[in-house]
Design a protein around this motif. Sequence first.
Motif, PDB file in Angstrom:
ATOM      1  N   PRO A  33      29.696  67.791   8.272  1.00 27.37           N
ATOM      2  CA  PRO A  33      30.722  68.311   9.182  1.00 27.37           C
ATOM      3  C   PRO A  33      31.803  67.276   9.479  1.00 27.37           C
ATOM      4  O   PRO A  33      31.704  66.116   9.069  1.00 27.37           O
ATOM      5  N   GLY A  34      32.816  67.722  10.230  1.00 25.76           N
ATOM      6  CA  GLY A  34      33.842  66.813  10.719  1.00 25.76           C
ATOM      7  C   GLY A  34      35.150  66.915   9.968  1.00 25.76           C
ATOM      8  O   GLY A  34      35.219  66.577   8.789  1.00 25.76           O
ATOM      9  N   CYS A  35      36.228  67.383  10.650  1.00 20.95           N
ATOM     10  CA  CYS A  35      37.524  67.538   9.969  1.00 20.95           C
ATOM     11  C   CYS A  35      38.591  66.578  10.459  1.00 20.95           C
ATOM     12  O   CYS A  35      39.621  66.422   9.798  1.00 20.95           O
ATOM     13  N   ASP A  36      38.410  65.941  11.607  1.00 23.15           N
ATOM     14  CA  ASP A  36      39.407  65.013  12.153  1.00 23.15           C
ATOM     15  C   ASP A  36      38.983  63.588  11.843  1.00 23.15           C
ATOM     16  O   ASP A  36      38.078  63.044  12.489  1.00 23.15           O
ATOM     17  N   VAL A  37      39.632  62.960  10.877  1.00 23.82           N
ATOM     18  CA  VAL A  37      39.170  61.671  10.365  1.00 23.82           C
ATOM     19  C   VAL A  37      40.264  60.624  10.491  1.00 23.82           C
ATOM     20  O   VAL A  37      41.422  60.860  10.143  1.00 23.82           O
ATOM     21  N   ALA A  38      39.874  59.443  10.951  1.00 21.56           N
ATOM     22  CA  ALA A  38      40.737  58.261  10.923  1.00 21.56           C
ATOM     23  C   ALA A  38      39.951  57.123  10.297  1.00 21.56           C
ATOM     24  O   ALA A  38      38.753  56.978  10.557  1.00 21.56           O
ATOM     25  N   GLY A  39      40.611  56.340   9.458  1.00 17.00           N
ATOM     26  CA  GLY A  39      39.898  55.249   8.799  1.00 17.00           C
ATOM     27  C   GLY A  39      40.825  54.359   8.017  1.00 17.00           C
ATOM     28  O   GLY A  39      42.047  54.333   8.243  1.00 17.00           O
ATOM     29  N   VAL A  40      40.268  53.622   7.062  1.00 14.46           N
ATOM     30  CA  VAL A  40      41.005  52.620   6.295  1.00 14.46           C
ATOM     31  C   VAL A  40      40.852  52.929   4.807  1.00 14.46           C
ATOM     32  O   VAL A  40      39.743  53.184   4.333  1.00 14.46           O
ATOM     33  N   VAL A  41      41.969  52.914   4.081  1.00 16.42           N
ATOM     34  CA  VAL A  41      41.918  53.130   2.639  1.00 16.42           C
ATOM     35  C   VAL A  41      41.165  51.965   1.998  1.00 16.42           C
ATOM     36  O   VAL A  41      41.535  50.801   2.168  1.00 16.42           O
ATOM     37  N   GLU A  42      40.104  52.308   1.258  1.00 13.77           N
ATOM     38  CA  GLU A  42      39.221  51.279   0.707  1.00 13.77           C
ATOM     39  C   GLU A  42      39.315  51.157  -0.810  1.00 13.77           C
ATOM     40  O   GLU A  42      39.096  50.093  -1.374  1.00 13.77           O
ATOM     41  N   ARG A  43      39.694  52.267  -1.476  1.00 13.33           N
ATOM     42  CA  ARG A  43      39.810  52.232  -2.929  1.00 13.33           C
ATOM     43  C   ARG A  43      40.715  53.361  -3.391  1.00 13.33           C
ATOM     44  O   ARG A  43      40.675  54.465  -2.835  1.00 13.33           O
ATOM     45  N   LEU A  44      41.526  53.087  -4.438  1.00 20.08           N
ATOM     46  CA  LEU A  44      42.420  54.087  -5.005  1.00 20.08           C
ATOM     47  C   LEU A  44      41.879  54.567  -6.339  1.00 20.08           C
ATOM     48  O   LEU A  44      41.383  53.773  -7.147  1.00 20.08           O
ATOM     49  N   GLY A  45      41.999  55.869  -6.578  1.00 22.60           N
ATOM     50  CA  GLY A  45      41.667  56.418  -7.877  1.00 22.60           C
ATOM     51  C   GLY A  45      42.848  56.305  -8.824  1.00 22.60           C
ATOM     52  O   GLY A  45      43.971  55.939  -8.417  1.00 22.60           O
ATOM     53  N   PRO A  46      42.662  56.638 -10.095  1.00 23.83           N
ATOM     54  CA  PRO A  46      43.752  56.559 -11.070  1.00 23.83           C
ATOM     55  C   PRO A  46      44.954  57.414 -10.658  1.00 23.83           C
ATOM     56  O   PRO A  46      44.810  58.579 -10.316  1.00 23.83           O
ATOM     57  N   GLY A  47      46.127  56.808 -10.650  1.00 26.42           N
ATOM     58  CA  GLY A  47      47.353  57.539 -10.359  1.00 26.42           C
ATOM     59  C   GLY A  47      47.628  57.793  -8.899  1.00 26.42           C
ATOM     60  O   GLY A  47      48.649  58.399  -8.563  1.00 26.42           O
ATOM     61  N   ALA A  48      46.762  57.356  -8.005  1.00 28.03           N
ATOM     62  CA  ALA A  48      46.995  57.560  -6.568  1.00 28.03           C
ATOM     63  C   ALA A  48      48.226  56.767  -6.137  1.00 28.03           C
ATOM     64  O   ALA A  48      48.428  55.629  -6.554  1.00 28.03           O
ATOM     65  N   SER A  49      49.041  57.384  -5.294  1.00 28.42           N
ATOM     66  CA  SER A  49      50.279  56.736  -4.866  1.00 28.42           C
ATOM     67  C   SER A  49      50.553  57.042  -3.410  1.00 28.42           C
ATOM     68  O   SER A  49      49.941  57.927  -2.810  1.00 28.42           O
TER      69      SER A  49
END
Length: 342
Positions: free
Chosen positions: A61-77
Amino acid sequence: MRAVVIREHGGPEVLRFEERPVPDPGPRELRIRVRAVGLNHLDLWVRNGIAGHSFPLPIVPGCDVAGVVERLGPGASGVAVGDEVVVAPGVSCGRCSACRAGENALCRTHGILGESRDGGCQEYLVVGDDGCFPKPPGLDFAEAAAVPLTFLTAWHMLKSRAQVQPGERVVVHAAGSGVSVAAIQIATLLGARVLTTAGSDEKCARGLALGAEEAVNYRAADFTAEVRRWTGGRGADVVVDHVGADTFERSLRCLARGGRYVTCGATSGHELKTDFRLLFFKSLSILGSTMGGGHELATVLSLVASGRLRPVVDRVFPLEEIAAAHRHLEAREAFGKVVLTV
């Protein structure tokens, strides 16, 4: 990683912790280290189950999320590792005519994190790179997680659906709920005059502090009579409601000719009855509303960042106490948002 998983419907006891592999982001996705998750009545519905609707169990469950970007996938911008972000609660295809028009909730594939796919009650979450927005500076993670669903929903209800204008009279039911905390502020920001209802004098006082002009304790007074008094017998221009069965018919009677009733939920029951003559004799509009588009969330977050809107956090629980947090929300004791820290 730890994740809260619902495998069957029931009370808070069905919220169980499990160990799961840390997910890897795919193309144009990113992995977020979750720091806080806001609770909503949606979480109670997913946990309890709803007659006639199937949730894809097991689900996190849980739709309201705050956090820190930890890893990018290919092509993420558009984001970088280390960015502090909030996540859009809605998920849609991004390609259909509705999505391209910014009406994401009208997409045939539209869903919500924690409702149609795994949400944020886990240590790591993978989302698309278009589903993240910068966390407003000056907010901690718990405050940031108190913004997305409720403020986006209230903004779409008032600005896009009801098209509230300066000087209009707006009734906002259930002042202590997350959506109504946002709606009182947004209606005031749009130049409207607000009367709010609540079930205690304390909640009424807090509704006034958020910007409402008047507040009615519905346990002590008839809100329909109070709205008539407040408007000099004319009636309100807009009623914002997510209570449902308990307030629907009386809310229509509160409206002026040409008034608009806008709703995003029905926490007290979904079977509604009224005298249809109210609708056509008074030319009333009944407007349904579900969340909003990414451009609207960006607007809301900019207003939060500038201090013109502010989240209200009732209480913060650690993720380990999610069952207690659900009980607190279900008891209707909260004013504002209940948030979990991860």
